[in-house]
Design an enzyme around this catalytic site. Structure first.
Site, PDB file in Angstrom:
ATOM      1  CB  SER A 139      -0.890   0.023   1.245  1.00 44.15           C
ATOM      2  OG  SER A 139      -1.572   1.254   1.342  1.00 44.15           O
ATOM      3  CE1 TYR A 153      -4.397  -1.849   5.033  1.00 44.00           C
ATOM      4  CE2 TYR A 153      -3.359   0.238   4.463  1.00 44.00           C
ATOM      5  CZ  TYR A 153      -3.982  -0.937   4.080  1.00 44.00           C
ATOM      6  OH  TYR A 153      -4.171  -1.204   2.740  1.00 44.00           O
ATOM      7  CB  ALA A 154       1.031   2.892   8.233  1.00 40.28           C
ATOM      8  CB  SER A 156       0.409  -4.447   8.482  1.00 46.30           C
ATOM      9  OG  SER A 156      -0.521  -3.776   7.640  1.00 46.30           O
ATOM     10  CE  LYS A 157      -1.878  -3.841   3.318  1.00 36.13           C
ATOM     11  NZ  LYS A 157      -2.092  -5.063   2.524  1.00 36.13           N
TER      12      LYS A 157
END
Ligand SMILES: NC(=O)c1ccc[n+]([C@@H]2O[C@H](COP(=O)([O-])OP(=O)(O)OC[C@H]3O[C@@H](n4cnc5c(N)ncnc54)[C@H](O)[C@@H]3O)[C@@H](O)[C@H]2O)c1
Length: 241
Positions: A139, A153-154, A156-157
């Site tokens: 992402s 999320y950041a 993880s990506k």
């Protein structure tokens, strides 16, 4: 490459997250290019089939964060030439909330653990059959921290981008080519109602799921035979690195 650089004729392709926006578009485009698609998601097979157009007999409920389930699934799936893993979550929550650490663990289990489980299960069979392709979804958030998404999320990506490079180096000598796509904002359930402002983006709109899926199709096909360890930015000039 006589059949065309994008042809997936004769290939068996596993799409995970196949009930989702990008996953269902990938399943449809892969079938259009001649692949036999196996579609998997947390959703029920009938729902996956309805979204992806894949026959329900080839749709399976699979939690990619469950290592044992992924290994059992791959063991009975037969030959898989290509994987496109689009399964992920992006919860809207407050990282200062007392119970947030459970959300962090869940995001890491799905967004990082899922790709690791799939890669671990598929690498040896793909190598044994003479090669294969793996495409994961990173992402824009993994590069610049995200537009709306949270820190889990950041994180993880960004981790996924590092992981595919780690894996690509080890898999390429075995004929298994590993890459990722880092989309900008895409019109799917993941972004719906989250306050994105498409009018502010250089193209004046978000991406359509097919505009991300098309890169996955390229990466599965004959034309991508020298692509390995790359993260393809498909973000409409919203971010440069
Ligand atoms: N939509 C965007 O703007 C955007 C931007 C950058 C990256 N991405 C990435 O693209 C990929 C696809 O996202 P999308 O926008 O299509 O989202 P989506 O929410 O439409 O689809 C995600 C799918 O993954 C499935 N899923 C979730 N957890 C799972 C699990 N444990 N096991 C199996 N399936 C599971 C969901 O059921 C859903 O069908 C994700 O990796 C996402 O992080 C999306």
């Amino acid at each position: 490459m006589g059949a065309g650089v994008f042809s997936l004729q004769g290939q068996r392709v596993l799409v995970t997250g196949a009930a989702g926006g990008i996953g269902s578009a990938t399943a449809r485009l892969a079938a259009e290019q001649g692949a036999q698609v196996i579609a998997a998601d947390l959703a029920e097979p009938a729902a996956i089939a309805a979204r992806s157009g894949v026959a329900v007999a080839h749709c399976h409920r699979l939690d990619t964060s469950d290592r044992a389930a992924v290994e059992a699934f791959v063991a009975q799936a037969g030959r898989i030439d290509g994987l496109v893993d689009t399964a992920a979550i992006c919860p809207a929550d407050d990282w200062m909330a007392p119970d947030w650490d459970a959300a962090l663990q869940q995001v890491l289990a799905v967004n990082v653990g899922g790709p690791i489980n799939l890669a671990r299960a598929l690498l040896a069979p793909m190598a044994a059959q003479g090669g294969g392709r793996m495409v994961f979804c990173g992402s824009i958030a993994g590069w610049m921290g995200g537009i709306v998404s949270g820190p889990h999320y950041a994180f993880s990506k960004g981790g996924l981008h590092a992981f595919i490079r780690w894996l690509a180096r080890r898999a390429a000598p075995q004929g298994v080519l590993v890459n990722a796509i880092a989309p900008g904002p895409v019109e799917t359930a993941m972004t719906e109602g989250r306050g994105y402002r498409p009018e502010n983006y250089p193209l004046g709109r978000m991406a359509k799921p097919e505009e991300i899926a098309a890169t996955a199709i390229f990466l599965l096909g004959p034309g991508a035979g020298y692509a390995a360890g790359a993260v393809f930015d498909i973000n409409g000039a919203t971010h440069f690195r």
